[in-house]
Scaffold this motif. Structure first.
Motif, PDB file in Angstrom:
ATOM      1  N   ALA A 186     -39.891-143.649 -73.385  1.00 53.36           N
ATOM      2  CA  ALA A 186     -38.546-143.906 -72.897  1.00 53.36           C
ATOM      3  C   ALA A 186     -38.021-145.230 -73.415  1.00 53.36           C
ATOM      4  O   ALA A 186     -36.850-145.365 -73.747  1.00 53.36           O
ATOM      5  CB  ALA A 186     -38.528-143.889 -71.364  1.00 53.36           C
ATOM      6  N   THR A 222     -36.978-144.809 -76.968  1.00 48.80           N
ATOM      7  CA  THR A 222     -35.747-144.022 -77.027  1.00 48.80           C
ATOM      8  C   THR A 222     -34.545-144.891 -76.758  1.00 48.80           C
ATOM      9  O   THR A 222     -33.551-144.853 -77.476  1.00 48.80           O
ATOM     10  CB  THR A 222     -35.796-142.876 -76.004  1.00 48.80           C
ATOM     11  OG1 THR A 222     -36.912-142.046 -76.292  1.00 48.80           O
ATOM     12  CG2 THR A 222     -34.519-142.051 -76.047  1.00 48.80           C
ATOM     13  N   LEU A 223     -34.635-145.716 -75.713  1.00 49.12           N
ATOM     14  CA  LEU A 223     -33.524-146.587 -75.378  1.00 49.12           C
ATOM     15  C   LEU A 223     -33.297-147.636 -76.450  1.00 49.12           C
ATOM     16  O   LEU A 223     -32.168-147.959 -76.801  1.00 49.12           O
ATOM     17  CB  LEU A 223     -33.783-147.269 -74.032  1.00 49.12           C
ATOM     18  CG  LEU A 223     -33.580-146.365 -72.815  1.00 49.12           C
ATOM     19  CD1 LEU A 223     -34.125-147.048 -71.578  1.00 49.12           C
ATOM     20  CD2 LEU A 223     -32.117-146.040 -72.628  1.00 49.12           C
ATOM     21  N   CYS A 240     -31.584-146.127 -79.344  1.00 49.13           N
ATOM     22  CA  CYS A 240     -30.197-145.858 -78.992  1.00 49.13           C
ATOM     23  C   CYS A 240     -29.365-147.122 -79.116  1.00 49.13           C
ATOM     24  O   CYS A 240     -28.185-147.075 -79.475  1.00 49.13           O
ATOM     25  CB  CYS A 240     -30.122-145.325 -77.561  1.00 49.13           C
ATOM     26  SG  CYS A 240     -28.483-144.788 -77.053  1.00 49.13           S
ATOM     27  N   CYS A 253     -23.421-144.442 -77.905  1.00 48.01           N
ATOM     28  CA  CYS A 253     -24.447-143.407 -77.927  1.00 48.01           C
ATOM     29  C   CYS A 253     -23.877-142.055 -77.564  1.00 48.01           C
ATOM     30  O   CYS A 253     -24.514-141.047 -77.768  1.00 48.01           O
ATOM     31  CB  CYS A 253     -25.581-143.772 -76.955  1.00 48.01           C
ATOM     32  SG  CYS A 253     -26.708-144.976 -77.637  1.00 48.01           S
ATOM     33  N   LYS A 313     -32.316-135.681 -73.376  1.00 52.11           N
ATOM     34  CA  LYS A 313     -32.928-136.979 -73.681  1.00 52.11           C
ATOM     35  C   LYS A 313     -31.861-138.018 -74.005  1.00 52.11           C
ATOM     36  O   LYS A 313     -31.931-139.169 -73.563  1.00 52.11           O
ATOM     37  CB  LYS A 313     -33.900-136.838 -74.857  1.00 52.11           C
ATOM     38  CG  LYS A 313     -35.161-136.077 -74.542  1.00 52.11           C
ATOM     39  CD  LYS A 313     -35.994-135.862 -75.800  1.00 52.11           C
ATOM     40  CE  LYS A 313     -37.211-134.993 -75.521  1.00 52.11           C
ATOM     41  NZ  LYS A 313     -37.977-134.694 -76.749  1.00 52.11           N
ATOM     42  N   ARG A 314     -30.880-137.601 -74.810  1.00 50.27           N
ATOM     43  CA  ARG A 314     -29.809-138.530 -75.179  1.00 50.27           C
ATOM     44  C   ARG A 314     -28.996-138.922 -73.952  1.00 50.27           C
ATOM     45  O   ARG A 314     -28.616-140.087 -73.793  1.00 50.27           O
ATOM     46  CB  ARG A 314     -28.918-137.871 -76.235  1.00 50.27           C
ATOM     47  CG  ARG A 314     -27.839-138.790 -76.802  1.00 50.27           C
ATOM     48  CD  ARG A 314     -27.178-138.176 -78.019  1.00 50.27           C
ATOM     49  NE  ARG A 314     -26.423-136.968 -77.689  1.00 50.27           N
ATOM     50  CZ  ARG A 314     -26.766-135.749 -78.098  1.00 50.27           C
ATOM     51  NH1 ARG A 314     -27.868-135.567 -78.825  1.00 50.27           N
ATOM     52  NH2 ARG A 314     -26.030-134.697 -77.777  1.00 50.27           N
ATOM     53  N   SER A 324     -30.955-141.409 -71.842  1.00 48.76           N
ATOM     54  CA  SER A 324     -30.976-142.716 -72.502  1.00 48.76           C
ATOM     55  C   SER A 324     -29.642-143.430 -72.350  1.00 48.76           C
ATOM     56  O   SER A 324     -29.589-144.623 -72.059  1.00 48.76           O
ATOM     57  CB  SER A 324     -31.315-142.561 -73.986  1.00 48.76           C
ATOM     58  OG  SER A 324     -32.619-142.079 -74.161  1.00 48.76           O
ATOM     59  N   THR A 325     -28.546-142.691 -72.540  1.00 46.78           N
ATOM     60  CA  THR A 325     -27.219-143.292 -72.451  1.00 46.78           C
ATOM     61  C   THR A 325     -26.934-143.780 -71.038  1.00 46.78           C
ATOM     62  O   THR A 325     -26.452-144.904 -70.840  1.00 46.78           O
ATOM     63  CB  THR A 325     -26.147-142.270 -72.876  1.00 46.78           C
ATOM     64  OG1 THR A 325     -26.425-141.827 -74.210  1.00 46.78           O
ATOM     65  CG2 THR A 325     -24.762-142.896 -72.849  1.00 46.78           C
ATOM     66  N   GLU A 335     -29.072-146.769 -70.230  1.00 48.67           N
ATOM     67  CA  GLU A 335     -28.583-147.959 -70.942  1.00 48.67           C
ATOM     68  C   GLU A 335     -27.382-148.562 -70.225  1.00 48.67           C
ATOM     69  O   GLU A 335     -27.270-149.789 -70.095  1.00 48.67           O
ATOM     70  CB  GLU A 335     -28.212-147.565 -72.372  1.00 48.67           C
ATOM     71  CG  GLU A 335     -27.783-148.760 -73.223  1.00 48.67           C
ATOM     72  CD  GLU A 335     -27.282-148.317 -74.585  1.00 48.67           C
ATOM     73  OE1 GLU A 335     -26.490-149.073 -75.178  1.00 48.67           O
ATOM     74  OE2 GLU A 335     -27.664-147.228 -75.032  1.00 48.67           O
ATOM     75  N   LEU A 352     -33.899-145.540 -65.069  1.00 49.51           N
ATOM     76  CA  LEU A 352     -34.225-144.175 -65.467  1.00 49.51           C
ATOM     77  C   LEU A 352     -34.055-143.227 -64.287  1.00 49.51           C
ATOM     78  O   LEU A 352     -33.513-142.122 -64.431  1.00 49.51           O
ATOM     79  CB  LEU A 352     -35.654-144.104 -66.004  1.00 49.51           C
ATOM     80  CG  LEU A 352     -36.094-142.755 -66.565  1.00 49.51           C
ATOM     81  CD1 LEU A 352     -35.200-142.313 -67.709  1.00 49.51           C
ATOM     82  CD2 LEU A 352     -37.544-142.812 -67.020  1.00 49.51           C
TER      83      LEU A 352
END
Length: 309
Positions: free
Chosen positions: A8, A11-12, A15, A23, A50-51, A54-55, A58, A170
């Motif tokens: 994770a 991933t962040l 991004c 993102c 997943k995107r 992450s967005t 963030e 998260l």
């Protein structure tokens, strides 16, 4: 859960490279102005979720004024990197290698070739952030995953207890996407462990144990092992005291012996047949959680499309 944290975080961080461009896109559309819909393929849906996670995570970090860590190195994922080079040695043999020619070429595969201990040594020798960099990384980790006692807990079908926080960014992202983070956590753990649960039951099935005993008799002239895992462990222990070329030769010898005996006893075929039956049983036992996971996943996909994530 450590592996989940690492994935994770990466991933962040990746991004964050595109923060200037964002993102995500506007609600219900992409940067061409076209209306977006839920993708059809499972892989594309996974990527979307997943995107979206992450967005949203963030954005939460920004609201908490927590700086994102710099992007991590991704050499293994680049074409021609270590991951690409090892692709030929990556095949799944859940019930023992059943291809003697492959075993002669690759031994036990890329994971065994590098060795568990060498992998641990590489992690130990990798540079670690210090001082202010270490404090920034800790703040990011705490904000992203939460702190203190892990509020969520569930047990997998194999008996493993999995825990998670509910106070990090998260968790906040998952509440927005799926509606109920605690339910999503329980359902996801169950859904992600169906294959492991079926495999666990196969290895304890009397029919499988009977064939495994014949495999052990077959491989005994090379090494007395009760199952393929024990044979690989024996190679790992012996390889520590051998030169690399000798260790590789021993690995191929053991792997070929494993494969020939798996082929002659039908161990892999027995495991595969039994797995179909046990998978059906596991899915029936966890049907409610699987249905819950599907409903919340569909909700998350709709939310992601509606909000342009």
């Amino acid at each position: 859960m450590r592996a989940s944290r690492f994935v994770a975080t990466v991933t962040l961080s990746m991004c964050a490279v595109s923060v200037a461009g964002g993102c995500g896109h506007g609600p219900g559309g992409d940067d061409t102005g076209r209306t977006r819909t839920v993708p059809r393929s499972v892989r594309a849906q996974d990527d979307l979720l997943k995107r979206a996670e992450s967005t949203l995570a963030e954005r939460c970090l920004r609201q908490r004024k927590v700086a994102l860590a710099p992007p991590g190195a991704a050499d293994g994922a680049r074409p021609g990197g270590r991951t690409a080079q090892a692709a030929g040695a990556q095949r799944r043999f859940p019930y023992g290698i059943d291809d003697p020619a492959w075993a002669a070429a690759h031994g036990f595969g890329s994971a065994a070739e590098t060795g568990r201990h060498s992998g641990a040594a590489a992690r130990e020798s990798a540079p670690r952030p210090r001082g202010e960099a270490a404090r920034r990384q800790q703040r990011l980790t705490d904000a992203l995953f939460g702190t203190g006692r892990r509020e969520l807990s569930t047990r997998t079908a194999t008996g493993l207890v999995v825990r998670a926080h509910s106070d990090g960014c998260l968790a906040s992202a998952q509440r927005l996407l799926y509606g109920d983070q605690a339910r999503w956590f329980r359902a996801t753990v169950a859904a992600n462990n169906l294959e492991a649960a079926a495999h666990h039951r196969v290895t304890r099935d009397p029919a499988y144990r009977a064939v495994l005993a014949r495999w052990a008799d077959c491989v005994a002239p090379v090494y007395k092992a009760a199952d393929p895992d024990e044979l690989r462990g024996a190679w790992q222990r012996r390889a520590r005291d051998l030169a690399p070329r000798q260790a590789a030769a021993l690995q191929r010898r053991y792997a070929v012996a494993e494969a020939r005996c798996v082929r002659s006893t039908g161990l892999a075929g027995t495991g595969t047949r039994l797995e179909k039956r046990h998978t059906a049983g596991v899915r029936a036992e966890y049907a409610a959680l699987i249905a819950d996971h599907r409903r919340m996943r569909e909700r998350g996909l709709r939310y992601a499309v509606r909000h342009g994530l």
